[in-house]
Design an enzyme around this catalytic site. Structure first.
Site, PDB file in Angstrom:
ATOM      1  CB  SER A  84      -0.892   0.015   1.252  1.00  0.00           C
ATOM      2  OG  SER A  84      -1.538   1.259   1.418  1.00  0.00           O
ATOM      3  CE1 TYR A  97      -4.051  -2.354   5.205  1.00  0.00           C
ATOM      4  CE2 TYR A  97      -3.309  -0.115   4.752  1.00  0.00           C
ATOM      5  CZ  TYR A  97      -3.739  -1.346   4.308  1.00  0.00           C
ATOM      6  OH  TYR A  97      -3.845  -1.588   2.945  1.00  0.00           O
TER       7      TYR A  97
END
Length: 220
Positions: A84, A97
């Site tokens: 990501s 995350y």
């Protein structure tokens, strides 16, 4: 399809062996499983933090350990880890995350370096999407730019990584600024640019109702 809990290293190895028996050896592995729990760091459920680490980081590690011995024996293979942009630029209200995705980017880069001069044809890539319009981002805000990517855009990024062997592929390519700008500009300027595009707000003020189904599913 083959059912698999990526948190289980034995299950991952067994599935890879079964695919080898029933279909063909695994020459390409795409580590795509991932979950995202959002909110202030001190407000997060410790159990969900552990689950994110198990799925997002230990999952790719288990996958790599399951496929690499066969790839080395056959002299070829390519692993694509779906990371990501949060793996190169920490995002507020997504601390754990972001930490898992930073780790996945580091894992990819380290393995690329480890096998760079190897006699076998091994490649390691990380695909780094920005916001993607899937259930994972339900109830969140949108950036000023770029617009949300689609799952198909990410899939195209995976194919591009396989075709080119690039270590980092951004979806969309605009996301590469998250890697480049901090190397060129002072932190205060980079933070202002991020605020202009809404990075500081994308996971703030979450619509809990819109996100409720996803949040319940990742708890189960």
């Amino acid at each position: 399809g083959y059912a698999l809990d990526v948190r289980d290293p034995v299950a991952f190895r067994d599935v890879v062996e079964r695919i080898g028996r029933e279909l063909a050896p695994v020459d390409i592995l795409v580590n795509n499983a991932g979950i995202m729990s959002l909110g202030g760091f001190l407000d997060q459920d410790a159990a969900l933090d552990e689950r994110q680490i198990d799925v997002n980081l230990r999952g790719p590690i288990h996958g790599l350990r399951a496929v690499l011995p066969g790839m080395l024996a056959r002299g070829r293979g390519h692993v694509v880890n779906v990371a990501s942009v949060a793996g190169v630029a920490g995002i507020p209200n997504a601390a754990v995350y972001s930490a898992t995705k930073y780790a996945v980017v580091g894992l990819t880069e380290a393995l690329h370096a480890e096998y760079l001069d190897s006699a076998v044809d091994l490649a390691f890539s990380a695909v780094l999407p920005s916001i993607v319009a899937t259930e994972l981002t339900a109830g969140t805000r949108r950036l000023r730019y770029p617009p949300p990517a689609t799952a198909e855009d990410v899939a195209a990024g995976v194919v591009y990584a396989l075709q080119t062997g690039k270590v980092e592929v951004y979806v969309p390519r605009f996301g590469r600024l998250a890697r480049v700008l901090p190397a060129l500009l002072p932190r205060r300027v980079v933070e202002r640019v991020g605020r202009f595009f809404g990075v500081d707000q994308v996971f703030a003020g979450i619509d809990a109702q819109a996100r409720a189904a996803y949040q319940a599913r990742i708890r189960d």
